[in-house]
Design a protein around this motif. Structure first.
Motif, PDB file in Angstrom:
ATOM      1  N   PHE A  97      59.596 -39.274 -25.201  1.00  0.00           N
ATOM      2  CA  PHE A  97      60.737 -40.157 -24.922  1.00  0.00           C
ATOM      3  C   PHE A  97      60.361 -41.199 -23.863  1.00  0.00           C
ATOM      4  O   PHE A  97      60.622 -42.393 -24.028  1.00  0.00           O
ATOM      5  CB  PHE A  97      61.938 -39.335 -24.438  1.00  0.00           C
ATOM      6  CG  PHE A  97      63.062 -40.191 -23.911  1.00  0.00           C
ATOM      7  CD1 PHE A  97      64.013 -40.718 -24.766  1.00  0.00           C
ATOM      8  CD2 PHE A  97      63.148 -40.498 -22.552  1.00  0.00           C
ATOM      9  CE1 PHE A  97      65.031 -41.540 -24.282  1.00  0.00           C
ATOM     10  CE2 PHE A  97      64.158 -41.314 -22.058  1.00  0.00           C
ATOM     11  CZ  PHE A  97      65.106 -41.835 -22.930  1.00  0.00           C
ATOM     12  N   TRP A  98      59.733 -40.745 -22.773  1.00  0.00           N
ATOM     13  CA  TRP A  98      59.418 -41.684 -21.688  1.00  0.00           C
ATOM     14  C   TRP A  98      58.301 -42.659 -22.070  1.00  0.00           C
ATOM     15  O   TRP A  98      58.316 -43.820 -21.651  1.00  0.00           O
ATOM     16  CB  TRP A  98      59.095 -40.918 -20.403  1.00  0.00           C
ATOM     17  CG  TRP A  98      60.339 -40.360 -19.788  1.00  0.00           C
ATOM     18  CD1 TRP A  98      60.716 -39.045 -19.713  1.00  0.00           C
ATOM     19  CD2 TRP A  98      61.421 -41.113 -19.220  1.00  0.00           C
ATOM     20  NE1 TRP A  98      61.951 -38.937 -19.130  1.00  0.00           N
ATOM     21  CE2 TRP A  98      62.415 -40.186 -18.811  1.00  0.00           C
ATOM     22  CE3 TRP A  98      61.651 -42.474 -19.012  1.00  0.00           C
ATOM     23  CZ2 TRP A  98      63.607 -40.575 -18.205  1.00  0.00           C
ATOM     24  CZ3 TRP A  98      62.840 -42.876 -18.415  1.00  0.00           C
ATOM     25  CH2 TRP A  98      63.801 -41.935 -18.017  1.00  0.00           C
ATOM     26  N   ALA A  99      57.360 -42.202 -22.876  1.00  0.00           N
ATOM     27  CA  ALA A  99      56.327 -43.125 -23.360  1.00  0.00           C
ATOM     28  C   ALA A  99      56.968 -44.200 -24.244  1.00  0.00           C
ATOM     29  O   ALA A  99      56.622 -45.382 -24.164  1.00  0.00           O
ATOM     30  CB  ALA A  99      55.256 -42.362 -24.133  1.00  0.00           C
ATOM     31  N   ASP A 100      57.919 -43.777 -25.072  1.00  0.00           N
ATOM     32  CA  ASP A 100      58.656 -44.718 -25.919  1.00  0.00           C
ATOM     33  C   ASP A 100      59.474 -45.697 -25.063  1.00  0.00           C
ATOM     34  O   ASP A 100      59.580 -46.879 -25.380  1.00  0.00           O
ATOM     35  CB  ASP A 100      59.575 -43.929 -26.861  1.00  0.00           C
ATOM     36  CG  ASP A 100      60.275 -44.816 -27.883  1.00  0.00           C
ATOM     37  OD1 ASP A 100      59.570 -45.401 -28.724  1.00  0.00           O
ATOM     38  OD2 ASP A 100      61.514 -44.932 -27.832  1.00  0.00           O
ATOM     39  N   VAL A 134      64.220 -46.896 -13.031  1.00  0.00           N
ATOM     40  CA  VAL A 134      64.538 -45.755 -13.896  1.00  0.00           C
ATOM     41  C   VAL A 134      63.317 -44.827 -13.993  1.00  0.00           C
ATOM     42  O   VAL A 134      63.431 -43.596 -13.871  1.00  0.00           O
ATOM     43  CB  VAL A 134      64.983 -46.225 -15.303  1.00  0.00           C
ATOM     44  CG1 VAL A 134      65.030 -45.059 -16.285  1.00  0.00           C
ATOM     45  CG2 VAL A 134      66.348 -46.902 -15.226  1.00  0.00           C
ATOM     46  N   LEU A 135      62.140 -45.428 -14.173  1.00  0.00           N
ATOM     47  CA  LEU A 135      60.913 -44.633 -14.249  1.00  0.00           C
ATOM     48  C   LEU A 135      60.630 -43.942 -12.914  1.00  0.00           C
ATOM     49  O   LEU A 135      60.199 -42.787 -12.884  1.00  0.00           O
ATOM     50  CB  LEU A 135      59.727 -45.525 -14.641  1.00  0.00           C
ATOM     51  CG  LEU A 135      59.673 -45.906 -16.120  1.00  0.00           C
ATOM     52  CD1 LEU A 135      58.731 -47.070 -16.345  1.00  0.00           C
ATOM     53  CD2 LEU A 135      59.246 -44.715 -16.976  1.00  0.00           C
ATOM     54  N   GLU A 136      60.887 -44.646 -11.830  1.00  0.00           N
ATOM     55  CA  GLU A 136      60.671 -44.065 -10.502  1.00  0.00           C
ATOM     56  C   GLU A 136      61.602 -42.869 -10.292  1.00  0.00           C
ATOM     57  O   GLU A 136      61.212 -41.862  -9.701  1.00  0.00           O
ATOM     58  CB  GLU A 136      60.898 -45.119  -9.419  1.00  0.00           C
ATOM     59  CG  GLU A 136      60.398 -44.682  -8.060  1.00  0.00           C
ATOM     60  CD  GLU A 136      60.458 -45.789  -7.022  1.00  0.00           C
ATOM     61  OE1 GLU A 136      59.403 -46.124  -6.467  1.00  0.00           O
ATOM     62  OE2 GLU A 136      61.555 -46.321  -6.778  1.00  0.00           O
ATOM     63  N   GLY A 137      62.829 -42.981 -10.806  1.00  0.00           N
ATOM     64  CA  GLY A 137      63.769 -41.864 -10.728  1.00  0.00           C
ATOM     65  C   GLY A 137      63.267 -40.655 -11.494  1.00  0.00           C
ATOM     66  O   GLY A 137      63.403 -39.510 -11.050  1.00  0.00           O
ATOM     67  N   ALA A 143      53.713 -35.525  -8.352  1.00  0.00           N
ATOM     68  CA  ALA A 143      52.439 -36.262  -8.276  1.00  0.00           C
ATOM     69  C   ALA A 143      52.269 -37.145  -9.505  1.00  0.00           C
ATOM     70  O   ALA A 143      51.863 -38.309  -9.409  1.00  0.00           O
ATOM     71  CB  ALA A 143      51.271 -35.288  -8.164  1.00  0.00           C
ATOM     72  N   TYR A 144      52.598 -36.575 -10.675  1.00  0.00           N
ATOM     73  CA  TYR A 144      52.512 -37.288 -11.945  1.00  0.00           C
ATOM     74  C   TYR A 144      53.806 -37.051 -12.719  1.00  0.00           C
ATOM     75  O   TYR A 144      54.621 -36.209 -12.327  1.00  0.00           O
ATOM     76  CB  TYR A 144      51.308 -36.807 -12.760  1.00  0.00           C
ATOM     77  CG  TYR A 144      49.987 -36.987 -12.061  1.00  0.00           C
ATOM     78  CD1 TYR A 144      49.430 -38.258 -11.925  1.00  0.00           C
ATOM     79  CD2 TYR A 144      49.309 -35.902 -11.521  1.00  0.00           C
ATOM     80  CE1 TYR A 144      48.223 -38.441 -11.259  1.00  0.00           C
ATOM     81  CE2 TYR A 144      48.105 -36.077 -10.854  1.00  0.00           C
ATOM     82  CZ  TYR A 144      47.561 -37.349 -10.717  1.00  0.00           C
ATOM     83  OH  TYR A 144      46.381 -37.532 -10.060  1.00  0.00           O
ATOM     84  N   PHE A 145      53.997 -37.748 -13.816  1.00  0.00           N
ATOM     85  CA  PHE A 145      55.256 -37.621 -14.552  1.00  0.00           C
ATOM     86  C   PHE A 145      55.466 -36.210 -15.107  1.00  0.00           C
ATOM     87  O   PHE A 145      56.593 -35.761 -15.232  1.00  0.00           O
ATOM     88  CB  PHE A 145      55.345 -38.677 -15.664  1.00  0.00           C
ATOM     89  CG  PHE A 145      55.784 -40.009 -15.136  1.00  0.00           C
ATOM     90  CD1 PHE A 145      57.130 -40.339 -15.055  1.00  0.00           C
ATOM     91  CD2 PHE A 145      54.854 -40.937 -14.689  1.00  0.00           C
ATOM     92  CE1 PHE A 145      57.544 -41.570 -14.544  1.00  0.00           C
ATOM     93  CE2 PHE A 145      55.255 -42.162 -14.177  1.00  0.00           C
ATOM     94  CZ  PHE A 145      56.599 -42.476 -14.104  1.00  0.00           C
ATOM     95  N   GLY A 146      54.362 -35.524 -15.412  1.00  0.00           N
ATOM     96  CA  GLY A 146      54.478 -34.167 -15.929  1.00  0.00           C
ATOM     97  C   GLY A 146      54.413 -33.101 -14.855  1.00  0.00           C
ATOM     98  O   GLY A 146      54.398 -31.917 -15.156  1.00  0.00           O
ATOM     99  N   GLY A 147      54.328 -33.506 -13.597  1.00  0.00           N
ATOM    100  CA  GLY A 147      54.208 -32.545 -12.497  1.00  0.00           C
ATOM    101  C   GLY A 147      52.899 -32.742 -11.753  1.00  0.00           C
ATOM    102  O   GLY A 147      52.590 -33.845 -11.309  1.00  0.00           O
ATOM    103  N   TYR A 152      50.414 -37.380 -20.623  1.00  0.00           N
ATOM    104  CA  TYR A 152      50.752 -38.379 -21.651  1.00  0.00           C
ATOM    105  C   TYR A 152      51.549 -39.569 -21.112  1.00  0.00           C
ATOM    106  O   TYR A 152      51.242 -40.721 -21.419  1.00  0.00           O
ATOM    107  CB  TYR A 152      51.535 -37.659 -22.744  1.00  0.00           C
ATOM    108  CG  TYR A 152      51.903 -38.489 -23.948  1.00  0.00           C
ATOM    109  CD1 TYR A 152      50.935 -38.906 -24.858  1.00  0.00           C
ATOM    110  CD2 TYR A 152      53.232 -38.823 -24.201  1.00  0.00           C
ATOM    111  CE1 TYR A 152      51.278 -39.639 -25.985  1.00  0.00           C
ATOM    112  CE2 TYR A 152      53.588 -39.550 -25.321  1.00  0.00           C
ATOM    113  CZ  TYR A 152      52.608 -39.962 -26.204  1.00  0.00           C
ATOM    114  OH  TYR A 152      52.953 -40.691 -27.313  1.00  0.00           O
ATOM    115  N   VAL A 153      52.584 -39.307 -20.318  1.00  0.00           N
ATOM    116  CA  VAL A 153      53.404 -40.418 -19.795  1.00  0.00           C
ATOM    117  C   VAL A 153      52.578 -41.266 -18.825  1.00  0.00           C
ATOM    118  O   VAL A 153      52.665 -42.502 -18.829  1.00  0.00           O
ATOM    119  CB  VAL A 153      54.691 -39.910 -19.121  1.00  0.00           C
ATOM    120  CG1 VAL A 153      55.553 -41.085 -18.640  1.00  0.00           C
ATOM    121  CG2 VAL A 153      55.500 -39.040 -20.082  1.00  0.00           C
ATOM    122  N   ASP A 154      51.756 -40.619 -18.028  1.00  0.00           N
ATOM    123  CA  ASP A 154      50.892 -41.350 -17.097  1.00  0.00           C
ATOM    124  C   ASP A 154      49.924 -42.269 -17.852  1.00  0.00           C
ATOM    125  O   ASP A 154      49.747 -43.435 -17.499  1.00  0.00           O
ATOM    126  CB  ASP A 154      50.102 -40.364 -16.226  1.00  0.00           C
ATOM    127  CG  ASP A 154      51.005 -39.364 -15.532  1.00  0.00           C
ATOM    128  OD1 ASP A 154      51.804 -39.771 -14.683  1.00  0.00           O
ATOM    129  OD2 ASP A 154      50.921 -38.166 -15.867  1.00  0.00           O
TER     130      ASP A 154
END
Length: 215
Positions: A97-100, A134-137, A143-147, A152-154
């Motif tokens: 979803f976030w990559a999209d 929104v992405l910052e939220g 540390a990264y989008f997945g923890g 993938y999102v990074d």
């Protein structure tokens, strides 16, 4: 038989950068072939006859097109011990979803900044900053989008860091607006896969200005 991995690419392409990062994260040796987009190679036209665009990943003669699909393919094909996508189905769907979101919101907002002037530029700037916030939220204090794991999102978003200097075109400061996102980007750049895949920002800025004049 040795694997043949070819990446048809163009150095300023944020979408090509995704594939480069993913391949390097997995330790895959690949032959990057620079395309002249004003005179596309017969190989590119053969391997991506529908869109006729870069990047195209060619693995043992078989093409994979579209950058997010490419990153998923790379993740599923190589290095299962260091996955980019989560194994949990919900977390996996969330990452996609976030990559999209990056492709549907951030990229169009960036393009609007390059192509706009006056009031339209101000509106585009507002939209772009809102997208980044929104992405910052979503990033929060991770540390990264997945923890703790780069994923993938990074991979999907970090190429756009090369273009954060659009602030020069629109008179605002991303460091002031989104400090956590900038700190995240600097963390990503400490990874060899990212540092080797992103071009020099000044070189890219000059390219974008030249492109803007033509448009």
């Amino acid at each position: 038989m040795a694997e043949e991995v070819i990446l048809l690419d163009f150095w300023p392409s944020v979408f090509g950068m995704r594939a480069r990062i993913a391949l390097r994260e997995k330790g895959v040796e690949f032959d990057m072939r620079e395309e002249d987009l004003s005179n596309k190679s017969p190989l590119l036209l053969k391997m991506n006859p529908v869109h006729k665009k870069i990047p195209v990943l060619i693995h043992n003669g078989k093409p994979v097109c579209e950058s997010l699909i490419m990153v998923q393919y790379i993740d599923e094909t190589w290095g299962p011990e260091s996955p980019l996508l989560p194994s949990d189905p919900h977390e996996r769907a969330r990452a996609k979803f976030w990559a999209d979101y990056v492709d549907k919101k951030v990229h169009p907002a960036l393009r609007a900044i390059w192509l706009s002037t006056g009031e339209a530029l101000e509106a585009a700037k507002k939209e772009y900053i809102e997208c980044l916030k929104v992405l910052e939220g979503e990033l929060g204090d991770k540390a990264y989008f997945g923890g703790e794991r780069f994923g993938y999102v990074d991979v999907s978003l970090i190429p756009f860091y090369s273009l954060f200097y659009v602030e020069k075109l629109a008179n605002f400061s991303i460091v002031e607006e989104c400090p956590k996102l900038v700190a995240w980007a600097k963390r990503c750049l400490q990874r060899e896969s990212v540092a080797k895949s992103l071009p020099d920002q000044d070189k890219l800025y000059d390219f974008v200005l030249e492109h803007k004049k033509k448009l």
